[in-house]
Design a protein around this motif. Structure first.
Motif, PDB file in Angstrom:
ATOM      1  N   LEU A  86       0.837  -1.198   0.000  1.00 46.15           N
ATOM      2  CA  LEU A  86       0.000   0.000   0.000  1.00 46.15           C
ATOM      3  C   LEU A  86       0.872   1.248   0.000  1.00 46.15           C
ATOM      4  CD1 LEU A  86      -2.780  -0.983   2.581  1.00 46.15           C
ATOM      5  CD2 LEU A  86      -2.856  -1.132   0.085  1.00 46.15           C
ATOM      6  N   GLY A  87       0.562   2.161  -0.913  1.00 42.15           N
ATOM      7  CA  GLY A  87       1.327   3.396  -1.011  1.00 42.15           C
ATOM      8  C   GLY A  87       0.423   4.597  -1.161  1.00 42.15           C
ATOM      9  N   PHE A  88       0.999   5.715  -1.574  1.00 42.45           N
ATOM     10  CA  PHE A  88       0.238   6.959  -1.700  1.00 42.45           C
ATOM     11  C   PHE A  88      -0.953   6.805  -2.644  1.00 42.45           C
ATOM     12  CE2 PHE A  88       2.946  10.727  -0.173  1.00 42.45           C
ATOM     13  CZ  PHE A  88       3.411   9.993   0.903  1.00 42.45           C
ATOM     14  N   ALA A  89      -0.803   5.967  -3.664  1.00 42.92           N
ATOM     15  CA  ALA A  89      -1.899   5.794  -4.622  1.00 42.92           C
ATOM     16  C   ALA A  89      -3.150   5.284  -3.928  1.00 42.92           C
ATOM     17  CB  ALA A  89      -1.481   4.835  -5.734  1.00 42.92           C
ATOM     18  N   GLU A  90      -2.974   4.371  -2.959  1.00 37.56           N
ATOM     19  CA  GLU A  90      -4.126   3.838  -2.240  1.00 37.56           C
ATOM     20  C   GLU A  90      -4.653   4.840  -1.213  1.00 37.56           C
ATOM     21  OE1 GLU A  90      -2.302   0.834  -4.419  1.00 37.56           O
ATOM     22  OE2 GLU A  90      -1.306   1.973  -2.822  1.00 37.56           O
ATOM     23  N   TRP A  91      -3.758   5.423  -0.406  1.00 40.22           N
ATOM     24  CA  TRP A  91      -4.223   6.325   0.665  1.00 40.22           C
ATOM     25  C   TRP A  91      -4.850   7.602   0.101  1.00 40.22           C
ATOM     26  CZ3 TRP A  91      -4.332   3.137   4.336  1.00 40.22           C
ATOM     27  CH2 TRP A  91      -3.289   2.257   4.612  1.00 40.22           C
ATOM     28  N   VAL A  92      -4.177   8.193  -0.897  1.00 42.15           N
ATOM     29  CA  VAL A  92      -4.618   9.478  -1.443  1.00 42.15           C
ATOM     30  C   VAL A  92      -5.634   9.304  -2.569  1.00 42.15           C
ATOM     31  CG1 VAL A  92      -3.839  11.560  -2.661  1.00 42.15           C
ATOM     32  CG2 VAL A  92      -2.480  10.631  -0.779  1.00 42.15           C
TER      33      VAL A  92
END
Length: 367
Positions: free
Chosen positions: A106-112
């Protein structure tokens, strides 16, 4: 010279309370109801006290990763959530849930791009379609700003970013990491991800304690000399409970923070790649309140202040400096007289501001 509390009667009473009950702080969380649930996303609505009818645009508390979501609800009497709810505002909390090895990708693409936008839409629906006032602490503030920049169509009324560092060159704690990351290209973050799946909870907890090492080492002395101060003891207990509840960091997110934020200082430059799209702070087009803690080592004033310049297309930017360290500026004992008052004024004006966009950009700064 050994110092003792001034009021021995109160000290004895507090000591007896600790001996009998084991605690002084009221750590009961504010009551909530689940309104939305998805992958790494649980959205709760705070229940209003009897006799309080919530009104106005909804408020969504956006926590950072690793910190427990109840950072906004530290303890009764010193809970930002309690304060906002009892003021009669529709209030919500985003909770990412536990982070494990399975979440390492999980990275920024998922959180943001997925988690936070899903929460914002859920809150707006639950509040009758009203746009949402985001309140984010630390990385939660960065997520909120990036989400607003990435999708102008999200129902966001405003963003309040508390202790949100955007210029990492100004963070003394990470200065030693920068030349190492430049030399290695940040590949050590990939090793951590492969072995541990991210930063494990015990390491995150120890790192948080090291940030305030002087306070941590002086804790026994402070407790002894303030044994007559129930509020001081309650706050110490609540902070310890918070620290013991720290969570892990997913590996891919750690790598992106390490490379994009620490090594490249990307938020002050060309932005961050989120799901194949380049996201820049200048793309934020909603009003923003930024609050920095005067004693914050994680997000020093100099690391937060550049938001004034970087949010060049936000219709309003308001910058305030308040007392407190990284957690203290959000929910310390002095925050009730500083940060919370700034936030109260911001949210009050949000009701008037809703639907009205100033034609000129307004910057208000308090140094």
């Amino acid at each position: 010279m050994i110092l003792f509390p001034r009021n021995l009667r109160d000290a004895a009473s507090n000591a007896a309370h600790l001996l009998v009950y084991g605690h002084i702080a009221d750590l009961r969380p504010m009551p909530t109801s689940l309104v939305d649930d998805g992958p790494k996303r649980s959205v709760y609505r705070y229940r209003s006290p009897e006799g309080v009818v919530p009104a106005g645009p909804p408020v969504l508390f956006v926590p950072p990763l690793a910190a427990p979501a109840r950072c906004y609800d530290l303890r009764r009497g010193c809970s930002l959530a309690e304060h906002v709810v009892t003021a009669g505002r529709r209030s919500y909390l985003l909770d990412y849930g536990p982070i494990g090895f399975a979440d390492r990708d999980l990275g920024f693409a998922e959180w943001v791009g997925e988690v936070l936008p899903g929460a914002i839409r859920a809150v707006s629906r639950d509040a009758g379609g009203q746009p949402v006032q985001l309140v984010g602490w630390c990385l939660g503030g960065i997520f909120s700003l990036l989400a607003a920049a990435a999708d102008p169509g999200l129902p966001i009324a405003s963003v309040a970013a508390i202790a949100t560092p955007v210029d990492t060159r100004r963070i003394g704690l990470v200065a030693p990491l920068r030349p190492i990351a430049r030399l290695t290209g940040g590949r050590e973050a990939d090793v951590v991800n492969a072995v541990f799946g991210g930063l494990p909870q015990p390491l995150v907890k120890r790192a948080y304690q090291l940030v305030g090492l002087d306070k941590y080492l002086l804790r026994p002395y402070k407790v002894l000399t303030n044994l007559d101060n129930a509020e001081f003891l309650a706050q110490i207990e609540a902070v310890d409970n918070f620290t013991n509840s720290m969570l892990a960091y997913p590996g891919r997110t750690v790598a992106q923070i390490y490379r994009d934020l620490f090594r490249n200082n990307a938020l002050t430059g060309d932005g961050i790649d989120v799901g194949g799209e380049r996201i820049r702070l200048r793309d934020v087009k909603v009003p923003v309140l930024a609050i920095a803690g005067r004693g914050d080592g994680v997000a020093p004033v100099a690391a937060v202040r550049p938001l004034i310049r970087l949010l060049e297309n936000a219709p309003e930017v308001r910058f305030k400096v308040a007392a407190g360290g990284h957690l203290g500026v959000l929910t310390g004992r002095s925050a009730t007289r500083t940060t919370w008052r700034h936030l109260d004024a911001w949210l009050d004006e949000g009701t008037v501001r809703h639907g009205i966009r100033p034609q000129r950009r307004e910057v208000l700064a308090e140094i």
